[in-house]
Enzyme design. Structure first.
Site, PDB file in Angstrom:
ATOM      1  N   GLU A  77       0.809  -1.214   0.000  1.00 55.55           N
ATOM      2  CA  GLU A  77       0.000   0.000   0.000  1.00 55.55           C
ATOM      3  C   GLU A  77       0.842   1.264   0.000  1.00 55.55           C
ATOM      4  O   GLU A  77       0.463   2.279  -0.588  1.00 55.55           O
ATOM      5  CB  GLU A  77      -0.963  -0.002   1.192  1.00 55.55           C
ATOM      6  CG  GLU A  77      -2.088  -1.037   1.082  1.00 55.55           C
ATOM      7  CD  GLU A  77      -1.667  -2.458   1.372  1.00 55.55           C
ATOM      8  OE1 GLU A  77      -0.531  -2.654   1.869  1.00 55.55           O
ATOM      9  OE2 GLU A  77      -2.450  -3.388   1.104  1.00 55.55           O
ATOM     10  N   HIS A 146     -10.800  -5.601   8.044  1.00 57.24           N
ATOM     11  CA  HIS A 146     -11.562  -5.428   6.816  1.00 57.24           C
ATOM     12  C   HIS A 146     -12.752  -4.504   7.046  1.00 57.24           C
ATOM     13  O   HIS A 146     -13.596  -4.343   6.172  1.00 57.24           O
ATOM     14  CB  HIS A 146     -12.031  -6.769   6.267  1.00 57.24           C
ATOM     15  CG  HIS A 146     -10.921  -7.609   5.724  1.00 57.24           C
ATOM     16  ND1 HIS A 146      -9.929  -8.111   6.509  1.00 57.24           N
ATOM     17  CD2 HIS A 146     -10.633  -8.021   4.466  1.00 57.24           C
ATOM     18  CE1 HIS A 146      -9.091  -8.820   5.761  1.00 57.24           C
ATOM     19  NE2 HIS A 146      -9.493  -8.770   4.515  1.00 57.24           N
TER      20      HIS A 146
END
Ligand SMILES: Cc1ncc(C[n+]2csc(CCOP(=O)(O)OP(=O)(O)O)c2C)c(N)n1
Ligand SMILES: Cc1ncc(C[n+]2csc(CCOP(=O)(O)OP(=O)(O)O)c2C)c(N)n1
Ligand SMILES: [Mg+2]
Ligand SMILES: [Mg+2]
Lengths: 346, 356, 346, 356
Positions: A77, A146
């Site tokens: 990321e 998540h």
């Protein structure tokens, strides 16, 4: 913001039938249009290409625009964000995706020290037109990380703008608007709402002003519920229930989490005189604290009860089984409403 | 610490046509002049700090050959340099306005006052390893733009041995190799990251050696030999420019001074260490080469050094003249399009601080 | 918290001469004692060994305790924190240092997704006794990222405790206390105060309770200034000035930024009825928002004016030359005080 | 994608004395039994998800040899495993309580209900690359504790080809090599990170090849050959145990199933691709070996498979019986020592949600 009310009204009065789209479809459509009209626009991230993203939000875009415009990156990321910054420096308009909110943390260094400061550091010569899409918030019984709420972190950082749509109509227009802005915008998609369909008026975006600030999702007079993302529909449910008891709750959909629509908040609450802010993220120094602080200041004379905050607790986001205990549920929001309605000065 | 030339996969790197020109006498004299300029400005900046003219400075004493050599390999019409905080010599070589560059050390503006777009030199940046990925993204943008006549624009990321430990540098190398981006990772291995020697920093001992793991060519060179640096960087740039992908250049050099003007190297290395590990001064080495080749004599050096002094004095005058930026700029440059909240804060600041 | 007042009083009434130490010396001393008494304690980070840290906070410790107990790491903050977590899992007590606040960002992923959650994830079987020292806040005219305020980020994260000392006495005792806690504590050292000397009573730590919650640094009755870190001494200066005009300001030193001493805040402000919170970090969703929200709620009936926030602006931390414009200065704090004192219900 | 055995610096890795025992017939049968258990539980878990018993699952079909082989090399009295989210087979082999392990897939508790300390198996963890550094820290702790008789405890970090792209993995390898920590980086290169194939993920094509850049030995092995995995892991563990520092083992295997039960591989690879790239089923391969060596026959396999079914059914019953944890545990496990704020929130939660 008067435009807010206008756009809310719009949805009610129009006559042509609206397109029924899920938020996932609405975003997909907006992305396609952005790629179509802005050839500097690039979409990249983990699995956004052939797979079309784990939520299928980029479905079909690589097929349509080619692997130069829509491409998969390695699983990193910070790499995604750092590359986006470099591409923006080269004049491109990156629209990176972070696969899940909880995986934005590895990119925080690039987001805070680089993305948010490059325009400043370069004295405006290196604008960062980066639209970062982050599937956000909980409610889908997912594995750890998540389903998180990073708005407090993002919105605290100078140099970032942050927005979260509550329904497909907003998702479509706010994303196109965000992507047109020459500054970094974090677009937080409430993943729990990806699959709910609702009417979308594709042509309603002529008025940019209507895309700024908050909107009144439901007018009311006894108290204002302030929410964003997936909590807006929950608050609308609460308002529905309360109406059965003759309590008219106004629901203010904040939409822009930075900048916050201070005037819109003040306008609503100076009318209703009571406020409950609802969010999924942890309580302490959540965005709700800012909203409460702003309202407590701007409506000091008119507020009839302390602003209530119904939020996630100061605990790590729990596993699916306990998620309904963690995310503000209807009961807890109603308790909050009750507290502001029943408050009497001591 | 003696730097040794190590050409990991030298063969895969084509020799650039510019190499010969680089060795022409006029160019050699230019290189020396720039070395002298950089050495002088660096020495001066340390003095300015001692005199209280600037609050701090990060000297690059000893790294002039690495920085000037690399700078001469950059095509500033189409390449772009991503520096860290110690690349004064690269900036100078690229023609960045040095008063504006020095403004950051005067605590005027973090990124420096120079125009990064016009200079092809990204803003001064203090997060170790922070700008390396930007070079990769920028370079990938050149690939997407497509090569113009003469090849791709190349992104040059400057990083230190210390920076090589950051996760971002790994992500950058992997992204670059996957994307085949035209990037040169120019590592100045100066032996130290503040007080930590390379042996305790870079497992395996060489950043260049890591390139093979990404399927990337690398050059490990004597970073105190300005012509070796120039040639290696040119070859690396030519490789990237031709669309053959990224290259690592590791210039083995030595940080002869303190980490910054507030550092005290006596706590972690002795003067003897410095003398032995530092090796011969890169300027003196290049001077010997020029004399040996009969390209320059004492009068040239005297003249160059005097000119460098003049330029440093001019820059000093410029730096002295630099005034603080108006406080309102704090608000002006946050966004391209400001926000109501920021507008209100700026107004309140003006009322309370400027009393308007 | 009554203990707070007690400890404040303590400093005034005691008779034996106090040791004069700077905060940097006080922390160094505390670290030495911790290493001495807890052989699971380890100090590591960038340049903490031979150099003794860039602020000399770990000066002499490697020489004294050896390179197994005090060691330099490679230059990688995520690596430092991730290694600390593993060492804690192995039963050690890591006391890592991040060299400057702005370089904690690369470690945010490990801090938020791992350090703060390991006790939770492991259902209490893998406690994280990690004491993370972060030289914090601005005021030293440093390069970019060398002066930031990360308390809002840290204190928002469930699973972390956060504390910041205002003076050498507190630094010494709070660090020892923090290090004794079986949970992750972020110890934010106000670097602008490293070199100011003040009296330290090494023996004053018998009473753990006195190290919890906030303290009243100066009693007053017209309004409460709430601050932490380097802003405490600035607020004390402001109180001094205001006293010349007959305005008696109470200064509440929050100390613990998580958990926040809600009772201590309420106690002070229900007496003074006016509050100004002062901090260096950006305004929006700063810790000041939480303090304002808490106080606006707990003192809803008694507050005579909206809580004022005098804070850093929503701009990236500026360069040294503008830092005095950014950090709340005496003038700006006085304006805030004026606003709460002059407020009249409309 | 055909996995080939590649022994980067095999010679530096001593053969462990356990190698022969590992090949003894009893051990071989144990290995097969475990493979059968793991295959059965994995297949069952997918079925449970389809039946709505658990909301999701990440199958490890095809990686049984890699996981069981590695698991058999672990000394669970002194080593410690740092898994990610797909290491069911390692957990099973280590003797982790599999009902408690499966609880995480039932969305009961993120880290799983098993005791990581007793199991020598760290909590289930979903941040890709997130636990690799913990293995390094834990392992360095073993060095600090000093070797007991028989050597150091070894930390085993399990990571995927996708995870190798994360900056943390680079930092971990560099820290480990600098600290000479007793760690084994066990990479399951299963060809995919969700939809992204290794070629687009791992520049240079091999994670093992990166080890050389850190001065670390590496073994790249056929991860579908359970004995090759066992032997390589034993050698790597022995190397680390002896205090010789970290090792990378890259087991080349194949994710035969979807990334998770919500994935649709048809979008990014064909069934033909799967057949060709997947190669022969690792269980079938090991069965052939056992039959060839005359160690086992059909009745043994039938019995093992039936036992595996029985165990899977027992685990299923356990998983069915698992009840949600009380909501109060949200508050109980945040800290060892709770705080007033958290106490107040827990009270409010009880009042509003449990109406007490
Ligand atoms: C992410 C980050 N961590 C820590 C620092 C503090 N710091 C500044 S320079 C430096 C050493 C850098 O060493 P190296 O990369 O070798 O460059 P050099 O200083 O030798 O030019 C450190 C630790 C920083 N600036 N950024
Ligand atoms: C930091 C982070 N980013 C993204 C994800 C989402 N995600 C989960 S698994 C996965 C692919 C992992 O690939 P690999 O490491 O090869 O392991 P495998 O799934 O093949 O076992 C991704 C992208 C994540 N869990 N963590
Ligand atoms: Mg260095
Ligand atoms: Mg994989």
């Amino acid at each position: 913001m008067s435009e807010s009310t206008k756009s809310a009204t719009l949805e009610i009065v129009r006559e042509t039938p609206l397109l029924q789209l899920s938020m996932q479809q609405a975003i997909n459509r907006a992305l396609g249009e952005i790629l179509d009209t802005d050839d500097r626009a690039l979409i990249f991230g983990e699995d956004v290409g052939l797979l079309g993203g784990v939520f299928r939000v980029t479905d079909g875009l690589q097929q349509r625009f080619g692997a130069n415009r829509v491409f998969d990156t390695p699983l990193a990321e910070s790499g995604i964000l750092g590359t986006a910054i470099g591409l923006a420096m080269a004049g491109f308009h990156p629209i990176p995706e972070v696969q899940f909110d909880g995986f934005a943390y590895p990119a925080v260094n690039q987001i805070i020290t680089q993305l948010a400061r490059m325009n400043y550091r370069s004295r405006g010569t290196l604008p960062m037109q980066v639209t970062l899409r982050v599937p956000s918030f909980g409610g889908i019984r997912a594995p750890e990380h998540h389903g998180e709420s990073l708005e407090s972190l993002f919105a605290h950082v100078p140099g970032l703008k942050v927005v979260s749509p509550a329904n497909p109509q907003q998702a479509y227009h706010l994303l196109k608007h965000a992507a047109s802005m020459p500054d970094p915008v974090i677009f937080m998609e409430p993943k729990a709402r990806y699959w709910n369909k609702a009417g979308v008026d594709l042509a309603a975006d002529e008025d940019i002003a209507s895309l700024e600030g908050s909107v009144i999702a439901r007018p009311g007079k006894h108290a204002t519920l302030i929410a964003w993302g997936a909590m807006v529909s929950r608050c609308l449910q609460v308002a529905e229930l309360a109406a059965e008891d003759g309590i008219e709750l106004e629901v203010l959909d904040l939409r822009w989490l930075k900048p916050i629509d201070e005037a819109g908040l003040a306008a609503s609450i100076s009318r209703t005189r009571r406020a409950v802010v609802v969010h999924e993220g942890p309580h302490t120094i959540g965005l709700g604290a800012e909203v409460a602080a702003l309202v407590s200041q701007s409506c000091f004379d008119t507020l009839r009860a302390p602003v209530e905050r119904v939020t996630g607790f100061d605990v790590p986001y729990p596993s699916g089984d306990l998620e309904d205990e963690y995310i503000p549920n209807i009961d807890r929001i109603l308790f909050g409403v009750q507290r502001v309605l029943e408050y009497r000065r001591g | 610490m003696a730097p040794r030339a190590l050409a990991a996969t030298l063969d895969t790197l084509s020799t650039s046509p510019a190499d010969d020109a680089a060795r022409g006498p006029a160019r050699l004299l230019d290189v020396y002049r720039m070395l002298a300029n950089v050495r002088q400005l660096d020495t001066s900046a340390v003095a300015w700090q001692r005199q209280g003219l600037i609050p701090g400075y990060a000297p690059m004493l000893g790294q002039e050959a690495a920085q000037v050599g690399a700078g001469f390999a950059v095509d500033k019409t189409r390449d772009f340099v991503f520096p860290s905080y110690r690349e004064m010599g690269v900036a100078y070589t690229l023609g960045v306005n040095m008063v504006d560059y020095m403004s950051t050390h005067k605590a005027i503006w973090h990124g420096g006052l120079y125009d990064p777009v016009a200079s092809h030199f990204a803003p001064f940046q203090a997060v170790v390893g922070g700008s390396v990925l930007h070079a990769v993204g920028w370079a990938h943008g050149q690939t997407l733009n497509g090569a113009s006549l003469g090849g791709l624009g190349v992104g040059l990321a400057f990083l230190g041995d210390g920076a090589s430990s950051q996760g971002d540098v790994h992500e950058a190398m992997n992204f670059a190799a996957i994307l085949k981006a035209p990037v040169v990772f120019f590592v100045q291995n100066n032996g130290w990251a503040i007080s930590v020697p390379t042996e305790q920093q870079v497992a395996g001992g060489s950043v260049a050696a890591r390139a093979a793991g990404y399927g990337m060519p690398a050059l490990r060179i004597d970073g105190n030999d300005v012509l070796a640096v120039l040639e290696a960087t040119q070859r690396a740039v030519a490789h990237a420019r031709a669309g053959l992908g990224p290259v690592v250049v590791e210039a083995m050099t030595y940080r002869r001074g303190p980490h910054s003007t507030s550092d005290d190297p006596g706590r972690y290395r002795t003067l003897d260490d410095e003398k032995i590990d530092g090796g011969e001064d890169p300027l003196r080495r290049f001077r010997s080469v020029l004399v040996e080749q009969g390209v320059a004599d004492a009068s040239f050096f005297d003249k160059s050094d005097a000119d460098a002094q003049t330029r440093a004095d001019e820059i000093r005058d410029g730096v002295v003249a630099l005034e603080s930026r108006p406080g309102s700029e704090m608000f002006d440059f946050v966004f391209q399009e400001s926000t109501p909240t920021l507008g209100a804060q700026a107004r309140q600041w003006r009322e309370e601080s400027e009393h308007v």
